[in-house]
Design a protein around this motif. Structure first.
Motif, PDB file in Angstrom:
ATOM      1  N   PHE A 147       0.555  -1.271   0.010  1.00 55.54           N
ATOM      2  CA  PHE A 147       0.026   0.217  -0.447  1.00 55.54           C
ATOM      3  C   PHE A 147       0.671   1.210  -0.210  1.00 55.54           C
ATOM      4  O   PHE A 147       0.209   2.266  -0.937  1.00 55.54           O
ATOM      5  CB  PHE A 147      -0.961   0.325   1.231  1.00 55.54           C
ATOM      6  N   ASP A 148       1.797   1.010   0.551  1.00 56.30           N
ATOM      7  CA  ASP A 148       2.905   2.538   0.684  1.00 56.30           C
ATOM      8  C   ASP A 148       3.490   2.878  -0.861  1.00 56.30           C
ATOM      9  O   ASP A 148       4.400   3.926  -1.174  1.00 56.30           O
ATOM     10  CB  ASP A 148       3.916   2.104   1.628  1.00 56.30           C
ATOM     11  N   ASP A 149       3.329   2.133  -1.609  1.00 53.87           N
ATOM     12  CA  ASP A 149       3.711   1.969  -3.181  1.00 53.87           C
ATOM     13  C   ASP A 149       2.640   2.250  -4.242  1.00 53.87           C
ATOM     14  O   ASP A 149       2.941   2.743  -5.123  1.00 53.87           O
ATOM     15  CB  ASP A 149       4.334   0.495  -3.238  1.00 53.87           C
ATOM     16  N   MET A 150       1.577   2.293  -3.611  1.00 52.92           N
ATOM     17  CA  MET A 150       0.673   3.010  -4.751  1.00 52.92           C
ATOM     18  C   MET A 150       0.923   3.667  -4.797  1.00 52.92           C
ATOM     19  O   MET A 150       1.020   4.556  -6.630  1.00 52.92           O
ATOM     20  CB  MET A 150      -1.087   2.221  -3.800  1.00 52.92           C
ATOM     21  N   PRO A 151       0.722   5.153  -3.864  1.00 51.90           N
ATOM     22  CA  PRO A 151       0.770   6.413  -4.224  1.00 51.90           C
ATOM     23  C   PRO A 151       1.940   6.631  -5.469  1.00 51.90           C
ATOM     24  O   PRO A 151       2.031   7.700  -6.125  1.00 51.90           O
ATOM     25  CB  PRO A 151       1.424   7.223  -2.958  1.00 51.90           C
ATOM     26  N   VAL A 152       3.056   5.637  -5.062  1.00 52.32           N
ATOM     27  CA  VAL A 152       4.247   6.077  -5.782  1.00 52.32           C
ATOM     28  C   VAL A 152       4.133   5.570  -7.134  1.00 52.32           C
ATOM     29  O   VAL A 152       4.392   6.618  -8.373  1.00 52.32           O
ATOM     30  CB  VAL A 152       5.646   5.410  -5.756  1.00 52.32           C
ATOM     31  N   PHE A 154       2.475   6.793 -13.297  1.00 51.22           N
ATOM     32  CA  PHE A 154       2.057   6.405 -14.527  1.00 51.22           C
ATOM     33  C   PHE A 154       0.958   7.415 -14.530  1.00 51.22           C
ATOM     34  O   PHE A 154       0.973   7.859 -15.641  1.00 51.22           O
ATOM     35  CB  PHE A 154       0.509   6.131 -13.356  1.00 51.22           C
ATOM     36  N   GLU A 155       1.095   8.225 -14.009  1.00 47.78           N
ATOM     37  CA  GLU A 155       0.057   9.608 -13.920  1.00 47.78           C
ATOM     38  C   GLU A 155       0.943  10.393 -15.115  1.00 47.78           C
ATOM     39  O   GLU A 155       1.016  11.438 -15.777  1.00 47.78           O
ATOM     40  CB  GLU A 155      -0.889  10.749 -12.887  1.00 47.78           C
ATOM     41  N   GLN A 193       9.787  12.946 -13.026  1.00 48.60           N
ATOM     42  CA  GLN A 193       9.201  13.755 -13.076  1.00 48.60           C
ATOM     43  C   GLN A 193       7.873  13.171 -11.635  1.00 48.60           C
ATOM     44  O   GLN A 193       7.640  14.358 -10.557  1.00 48.60           O
ATOM     45  CB  GLN A 193       7.511  14.092 -13.974  1.00 48.60           C
ATOM     46  N   ALA A 194       7.977  11.982 -11.278  1.00 51.40           N
ATOM     47  CA  ALA A 194       7.068  11.554 -10.590  1.00 51.40           C
ATOM     48  C   ALA A 194       8.140  11.850  -8.779  1.00 51.40           C
ATOM     49  O   ALA A 194       7.440  11.932  -8.401  1.00 51.40           O
ATOM     50  CB  ALA A 194       6.629  10.273 -10.998  1.00 51.40           C
ATOM     51  N   GLY A 195       9.123  11.323  -8.748  1.00 51.35           N
ATOM     52  CA  GLY A 195      10.032  11.662  -8.128  1.00 51.35           C
ATOM     53  C   GLY A 195      10.470  13.174  -7.279  1.00 51.35           C
ATOM     54  O   GLY A 195      10.080  13.202  -6.561  1.00 51.35           O
ATOM     55  N   ARG A 196      10.295  14.052  -8.476  1.00 51.35           N
ATOM     56  CA  ARG A 196       9.453  15.448  -8.255  1.00 51.35           C
ATOM     57  C   ARG A 196       8.554  16.029  -7.101  1.00 51.35           C
ATOM     58  O   ARG A 196       8.685  16.505  -6.379  1.00 51.35           O
ATOM     59  CB  ARG A 196      10.271  16.376  -9.418  1.00 51.35           C
ATOM     60  N   SER A 217      12.332   4.357  -9.099  1.00 51.77           N
ATOM     61  CA  SER A 217      12.466   3.245  -9.557  1.00 51.77           C
ATOM     62  C   SER A 217      12.608   2.067  -9.041  1.00 51.77           C
ATOM     63  O   SER A 217      11.959   1.001  -8.911  1.00 51.77           O
ATOM     64  CB  SER A 217      13.501   2.664 -10.568  1.00 51.77           C
ATOM     65  N   SER A 218      13.428   2.015  -7.760  1.00 46.65           N
ATOM     66  CA  SER A 218      13.330   0.770  -7.401  1.00 46.65           C
ATOM     67  C   SER A 218      12.051   0.169  -6.299  1.00 46.65           C
ATOM     68  O   SER A 218      11.776  -0.860  -5.547  1.00 46.65           O
ATOM     69  CB  SER A 218      14.366   0.985  -5.930  1.00 46.65           C
ATOM     70  N   ARG A 219      11.256   1.361  -5.574  1.00 47.23           N
ATOM     71  CA  ARG A 219       9.883   1.256  -5.572  1.00 47.23           C
ATOM     72  C   ARG A 219       9.206   0.140  -6.794  1.00 47.23           C
ATOM     73  O   ARG A 219       8.156  -0.324  -6.088  1.00 47.23           O
ATOM     74  CB  ARG A 219       8.942   2.185  -4.713  1.00 47.23           C
ATOM     75  N   ILE A 220       9.197   0.421  -8.143  1.00 48.23           N
ATOM     76  CA  ILE A 220       8.376   0.183  -8.593  1.00 48.23           C
ATOM     77  C   ILE A 220       8.437  -1.314  -8.899  1.00 48.23           C
ATOM     78  O   ILE A 220       7.747  -1.945  -9.274  1.00 48.23           O
ATOM     79  CB  ILE A 220       8.016   1.368 -10.342  1.00 48.23           C
TER      80      ILE A 220
END
Length: 309
Positions: free
Chosen positions: A4-9, A14-15, A21-24, A34-37
């Motif tokens: 569940f912690d990785d879902m927001p990542v 995806f968006e 950009q996701a990291g920012r 990348s490691s979380r995905i």
């Protein structure tokens, strides 16, 4: 750390379509994203993204998982909202999308007052003429203008918004005034086009009921404002609610045609995905919206007889 912690990542990648950009947006390094995905993909046993040097694209499994993640997060928010005391201030993120003309002339101006009343609600506002998929794009509410269509979304009608066909006096003087809907095949109809749009099909009514006709012209755009500008320039006929072009009609820059053939089944409506439970942040926004629409002179005016060609 759970899945569940990785879902927001995952949702951010995806968006945004990019690890960086996701990291920012999450204040994380691209390497950590990348490691979380990778950990999430390993847990699920499937590839969620196809990675190239230029972009990150979701797989079919990734697109399905994105929709499921949004549903899970929405349900968690609902569960949290249920345990909030009734007298607590509504809070959380409210994601809103509105048609551009409605946003320009009404929604945008009311948001600062709403935000001042409910400072704990963080409103994310997207204004577009495109047909936003409320569920896939994770929206809480979409404000639409037009006929209501069958949908899995809940709809709250805010007010009628009858549409008419308008053209400049110069265009009508040059090309003539259409007397029947079928005459429009000899005119240049300005079309609003985008994926999923039905704005190229115009609705009329006669003694037998309502019906649709499809037209074409030499000009189309994904922007309603562009179509208005073209109509003002004498380029063709445009389908609009009166409130959207009232300023130009009152000034004599646009005239209405075929008014006796137009349907009365067009509305301004709020669409939202919640069924049995409406989160407090959305409930107060809906109530506020209803009050503001009722008090807005823009939506109370009728097409004057003098505006009919």
């Amino acid at each position: 750390m759970s899945v569940f912690d990785d879902m927001p990542v995952f949702i951010a990648v995806f968006e945004k379509g990019s690890f960086s950009q996701a990291g920012r947006s999450l204040r994380m390094s691209p390497a950590l994203v990348s490691s979380r995905i990778a950990r999430l993909e390993n847990h699920l046993g499937t590839r969620l993204f196809v990675r190239t040097t230029r972009k990150v694209t979701a797989t079919d499994a990734g697109r399905r998982y994105y929709e499921d993640c949004l549903d899970i997060i929405r349900r968690v928010e609902e569960a949290e909202s249920r345990i909030v005391e009734d007298d607590s201030a509504p809070k959380g993120v409210l994601r809103l999308t509105a048609a551009s003309a409605l946003g320009d002339q009404f929604v945008t101006n009311m948001i600062p007052d709403f935000s001042a009343r409910y400072p704990d609600i963080r409103l994310q506002y997207r204004m577009t003429d495109a047909l936003v998929d409320v569920l896939t794009d994770g929206m809480d509410i979409a404000l639409r203008v037009g006929p209501l269509v069958d949908s899995s979304l809940k709809a709250r009608v805010l007010c009628p918004s009858p549409r008419y066909i308008f053209a400049s006096p110069e265009y009508l003087a040059k090309h003539g005034i259409p007397k029947k809907p079928h005459n429009l095949v000899d005119h240049n109809c300005l079309m609003l086009r985008f994926p999923g749009s039905r704005q190229y099909r115009w609705r009329f009514m006669d003694k037998r009921g309502s019906y649709e006709m499809q037209f074409a012209g030499t000009l189309d755009s994904n922007s309603g404002a562009v179509l208005t500008d073209w109509a003002l320039a004498g380029a063709g006929l445009v389908l609009k609610p009166y409130w959207e072009v009232a300023e130009h009609v009152k000034a004599g820059r646009l005239k209405a045609v075929l008014t006796e053939h137009m349907t009365d089944d067009s509305y301004i409506a709020a669409l939202y995905p919640y069924d049995t439970f409406v989160p407090p942040r959305l409930r107060v926004f809906l109530d506020y919206l209803v009050d503001r629409v009722k008090a807005e002179p823009l939506f109370q005016e009728k097409l004057p007889e003098s505006a009919i060609a």
